[in-house]
Design a protein around this motif. Structure first.
Motif, PDB file in Angstrom:
ATOM      1  N   LYS A  48       0.848  -1.202   0.000  1.00  0.00           N
ATOM      2  CA  LYS A  48       0.000   0.000   0.000  1.00  0.00           C
ATOM      3  C   LYS A  48       0.874   1.238   0.000  1.00  0.00           C
ATOM      4  O   LYS A  48       1.991   1.236   0.538  1.00  0.00           O
ATOM      5  N   HIS A  87      -2.882   5.518   2.148  1.00  0.00           N
ATOM      6  CA  HIS A  87      -3.965   4.539   2.328  1.00  0.00           C
ATOM      7  C   HIS A  87      -3.757   3.734   3.602  1.00  0.00           C
ATOM      8  O   HIS A  87      -4.710   3.473   4.344  1.00  0.00           O
ATOM      9  N   LEU A 124      -8.301   7.552  -2.469  1.00  0.00           N
ATOM     10  CA  LEU A 124      -8.408   7.207  -1.048  1.00  0.00           C
ATOM     11  C   LEU A 124      -9.821   6.741  -0.720  1.00  0.00           C
ATOM     12  O   LEU A 124     -10.007   5.706  -0.053  1.00  0.00           O
TER      13      LEU A 124
END
Length: 532
Positions: A166, A170, A326
């Motif tokens: 990631k 995030h 997001l």
């Protein structure tokens, strides 16, 4: 072996037992030494160079080729000296080496090794040259085990799935939503991802707990030494190709193992893990500054307030495309799944809710409110197309994050989860009032009466204004009754404490009931460790 850790409150641990050593029989050892001296490790075979594949989005993967004699010399990295010389003389004369045949080279060493290997099933050869079998070894009980300065691979910590990688933005939001549990199981790696810092995170996106694939790998059960001088690090953390985390066992000579010895494997997570240590209660600040862990309400709120401020700071700097990605991540990976779970629970078609589910659902509501505020900034910005697909999708998604079903859900929750939810809502209220009510629930700042009054007041606010349905006027009336009752009880406690102090000063006797009244007025003295 995986079993209960020897470290208090550490859960499971990973243990290594030294079962003993086996050494080559003298005749096999002499043969191996003789043949190995006639070999070199050849690093210049082109097909043995690392291969890397890059996919859409910048994700990189190591590629391994397999096949018979793919790298020549039966895919062995050890080449006889004569064979190596002939191979590279051949490659300098020819544009292609496909026609090179090592069996045509007049090399007795190569032929001897190949003959020995031919008598052993594929993959069963032991040693550098793969020419020995188990029957060539005998037990040696006098050998102790120490790998230093070398180490052997224990296994991959992560990533195990594409979702384990990631960008830091995030991950930070996921970590907040899941009450900071993912931070216990994550590492940052050097390789950037989409021009952001990359985090390896082996927790499930929906629950924040370690996912099922990671649980099948030994490294997650390796505990850490922390700041305990009695504990010793015997596992090292290393990254491969700047993107994968591996654990390696390294037993030094001082801690060498005799046959039958068992040792718990321990690692040092480093300074980046310090905030997790503080939450668990064994960080430097917990010992040197007497800061409480997350079981201390005041200390937990102080940390959580800081995290909420960081979330708001991140949101305030988001660009439209960053917010879109997001929101898509949080929707697809967390919100949709938790919302379905809560919906099934209300209809009686699923197992009881987890405590973490209600916290995550409420924090998505809180994050959604802040994102909506940032979205409004974009809508009023003449430089932003307020009718763009990004803006419209964000707006539609955030509407669904409002926790309007909370009153209907609250009545079905058991007392434990109700208490957890009220604690979360109380934290929201206290965060809003932090400038006027500093350090709430901190026992070194507020008396026991004040802390009790704060806790009961915020719980009443949460229950009446957010957890119950009905006309707002009616709920405010119930709230007023609760607040009046809490104030009356607090005033009575102050009066009882004052009377108890006067009684103690006149009679100079210690009675438990009297002391309990006085304790309600007391604070916890701030403690500091003075270094000489």
């Amino acid at each position: 072996d995986i079993k209960q850790s020897s470290i208090k409150n550490a859960g499971h641990g990973a243990f290594l037992t030294y079962l003993g050593a086996r050494v080559l029989k003298p005749s096999a050892a002499a043969r191996s030494i003789r043949l190995l001296r006639e070999h070199i490790i050849e690093h210049d075979v082109r097909t043995q160079q690392p291969l890397v594949s890059e996919t859409i989005g910048g994700r990189k993967m190591s590629v391994t080729l397999t096949g018979d004699n793919l790298h020549y010399n039966d895919n062995s990295i050890y080449w006889s000296k004569k064979l190596s010389k002939e191979f590279f003389e051949f490659s300098s004369r020819h544009s292609s080496v496909e026609s090179f045949n090592e069996d045509e080279v007049q090399c007795n060493i190569h032929r001897e090794v190949k003959k020995l290997r031919s008598k052993i099933p594929d993959g069963k050869g032991i040693g550098f040259l793969g020419i020995n079998t188990e029957s060539d070894y005998i037990t040696d009980d006098d050998k102790i085990f120490s790998s230093y300065p070398n180490a052997f691979e224990l296994g991959r910590y992560g990533p195990h799935r594409p979702d384990d990688r990631k960008i830091n933005l995030h991950f930070d939001f996921k970590n907040f939503i899941h009450n900071y549990e993912p931070s216990e199981w994550s590492y940052e790696v050097p390789e950037p991802m989409l021009n952001h810092r990359q985090i390896v995170d082996i927790t499930d996106d929906t629950t924040g707990e370690v996912h099922s694939i990671a649980k099948k790998h030994t490294p997650i059960y390796v505990n850490e030494v922390g700041h305990d001088p009695k504990l010793h690090t015997n596992v090292l953390i290393r990254d491969k190709n700047d993107r994968s985390i591996y654990y390696y066992v390294c037993i030094d000579e001082e801690h060498a193992l005799k046959r039958g010895d068992t040792v718990e494997l321990l690692v040092d997570y480093g300074d980046h893990y310090e905030l997790v240590r503080e939450r668990k209660g064994y960080g430097r600040a917990n010992t040197s500054e007497h800061l409480g862990g997350d079981n201390d309400d005041g200390a937990r709120l102080r940390r959580n307030f800081h995290e909420r401020e960081e979330v708001e700071k991140d949101i305030s700097s988001l660009k439209v495309y960053e917010m879109f990605h997001l929101v898509e991540f949080l929707k697809d990976k967390i919100f949709d799944r938790i919302n379905r779970s809560i919906g099934s629970f209300k209809t009686g078609h699923t197992d009881p809710l987890r405590r973490g589910d209600v916290i995550a659902r409420r924090r998505l509501h809180w994050v959604g409110q802040r994102l909506s505020g940032r979205l409004q900034d974009f809508i009023t910005d003449p430089g932003v197309d307020s009718n763009s697909e990004f803006i419209c999708k964000i707006k539609k998604t955030l509407r669904k994050w409002r926790f309007v079903s909370l009153p209907a859900l609250f009545q079905w929750l058991d007392s434990d989860i109700r208490s957890v939810l009220l604690g979360e809502l109380s934290e929201e209220f206290l965060y809003q009032t932090r400038s006027r009510l500093p350090n709430p629930l901190n026992e070194t700042v507020w008396s026991n009466i004040a802390i009790d009054l704060t806790r009961k007041t915020t719980h009443s606010l949460a229950e009446n204004m957010l957890c119950y349905s009905g006309p707002i006027k009616e709920r405010k009336s119930y709230l007023a009754q609760d607040l009046l009752k809490h104030a009356k009880n607090a005033a009575e406690a102050v009066r009882n404490g004052s009377n108890a102090i006067n009684y103690m000063s006149r009679n100079r006797v210690h009675e438990p009931d009297v002391e309990n009244h006085i304790n309600q007025l007391s604070f916890v003295s701030p403690q500091r460790t003075i270094k000489k």
